[in-house]
Design a protein around this motif. Structure first.
Motif, PDB file in Angstrom:
ATOM      1  N   SER A  20      87.441 -43.565  25.709  1.00 46.95           N
ATOM      2  CA  SER A  20      88.705 -42.845  25.676  1.00 46.95           C
ATOM      3  C   SER A  20      88.722 -41.794  24.579  1.00 46.95           C
ATOM      4  CB  SER A  20      89.893 -43.788  25.503  1.00 46.95           C
ATOM      5  OG  SER A  20      91.081 -43.040  25.367  1.00 46.95           O
ATOM      6  N   ASP A  22      91.496 -40.343  23.613  1.00 45.59           N
ATOM      7  CA  ASP A  22      92.781 -40.386  22.941  1.00 45.59           C
ATOM      8  C   ASP A  22      92.639 -41.127  21.620  1.00 45.59           C
ATOM      9  OD1 ASP A  22      95.470 -40.031  22.563  1.00 45.59           O
ATOM     10  OD2 ASP A  22      96.031 -41.861  23.626  1.00 45.59           O
ATOM     11  N   CYS A  35      90.768 -46.855  23.020  1.00 46.76           N
ATOM     12  CA  CYS A  35      91.131 -45.558  22.478  1.00 46.76           C
ATOM     13  C   CYS A  35      90.397 -45.382  21.158  1.00 46.76           C
ATOM     14  CB  CYS A  35      92.651 -45.466  22.263  1.00 46.76           C
ATOM     15  SG  CYS A  35      93.346 -46.848  21.303  1.00 46.76           S
TER      16      CYS A  35
END
Length: 307
Positions: A20, A22, A35
């Motif tokens: 990820s 993010d 994340c």
């Protein structure tokens, strides 16, 4: 051997759970919700691996007193803020109309207020970003300013001294801080990410200690404490904390991240100092004590004189 167990387990954990683009806080990361936690923020922005990062641990005995760090001039800090308080998915944030500003305090320019936000722990537990001699406070307030001639924060961040942030610690008090009632009461209306509500009857001045208690502070060059971690911030971290009751501190933990998890421990771990010098303003209390001491000595000498 025991201290080695945690790093090994964390390394194994990250080997299994990665991914990820993010960014998130460590309290959000799970194998189900992958994340970039703080240790991996450089994957979200390469700036986060820089050498002038924030926050830091301020070791008071290693600070250097700087006579240029005089008192601040706070302009329009008592003016009621006409704005909204928002859950932005990472914190509580309030945009500030460009009416309030700071100057003095050893700053190279006049800086106008842009926004303020907070970082906290879990139900009143340790949660400040900066630490003092290793001590982590329950919460920390950041009032973000940019040089007065800039019109947006992104442009200001392209200037190595374009942004000035004032940092304030919180401490637990046995009584409620009524000056925080408007902000605290608004939190129950913004528990979900991207919700907002009006901020009623609040000024910057009522959120921070009185000006007479803002003479002792620390100064260093650093960065934003969230991605993109831009290294363009003049940091001022004040010594005197703001009192809040345990219930008031706990109210912030009722908010939710974008993934609906409880918004807790939304602070970045401390970063390496990498040779930077942290300066200290000195203290008006120290000055007052010195004056009293001199007066006492003078009086004692006077009384000791023979008639």
């Amino acid at each position: 051997m025991q201290p080695l167990i945690l790093p090994v387990l964390l390394a194994s954990f990250w080997t299994v759970c990665t991914g990820s683009a993010d960014w998130c806080y460590q309290s959000q990361f799970t194998c189900e919700h992958q994340c970039n936690a703080p240790a991996m923020w450089d994957h979200a922005s390469s700036n986060c691996a820089g050498s002038v990062q924030s926050p830091i641990n301020i070791v008071t005995r290693k600070t250097l007193k700087d006579e240029r760090l005089t008192h601040f001039e706070f302009k329009n800090y008592k003016q009621i803020i006409t704005s909204r308080v928002k859950n932005n998915g990472h914190s509580v944030q309030v945009e500030i109309p460009h009416l309030s500003s700071i100057s003095g305090g050893g700053l190279p320019n006049t800086y106008k207020a842009v926004q303020f936000h907070l970082h906290w722990g879990n139900d009143g537990g340790p949660g400040s970003e900066h630490t003092i001699d290793g001590e982590q406070y329950p919460m920390e307030l950041h009032i973000v300013h940019m040089k007065h001639h800039y019109t947006d924060l992104k442009t200001a961040l392209s200037d190595p001294e374009g942004v000035a942030v004032l940092g304030f610690f919180y401490e637990m008090s046995n009584s409620e801080n009524q000056k925080y009632d408007p902000l605290i009461s608004s939190l129950q209306k913004i528990t979900a990410t991207n919700t907002n509500t009006s901020l009623l009857s609040t000024s910057l001045a009522q959120l921070i200690p009185s000006e007479t208690n803002l003479t002792s502070y620390y100064r260093y060059k650093g960065s934003l404490t969230t991605p993109p971690c831009t290294e363009a911030v003049i940091w001022t971290v004040f010594e005197n904390p703001i009192p809040l009751s345990m219930n008031q501190l706990k109210a912030f933990s009722e908010l939710r991240f974008a993934d609906k998890k409880q918004m807790v421990d939304n602070f970045r771990p401390i970063q390496r100092l990498n040779g930077r010098q942290v300066f200290w303003s000195g203290s008006a209390m120290t000055l007052a004590s010195s004056v009293l001491l001199v007066s006492a000595i003078t009086m004692a000498l006077g009384m000791a004189q023979p008639n």
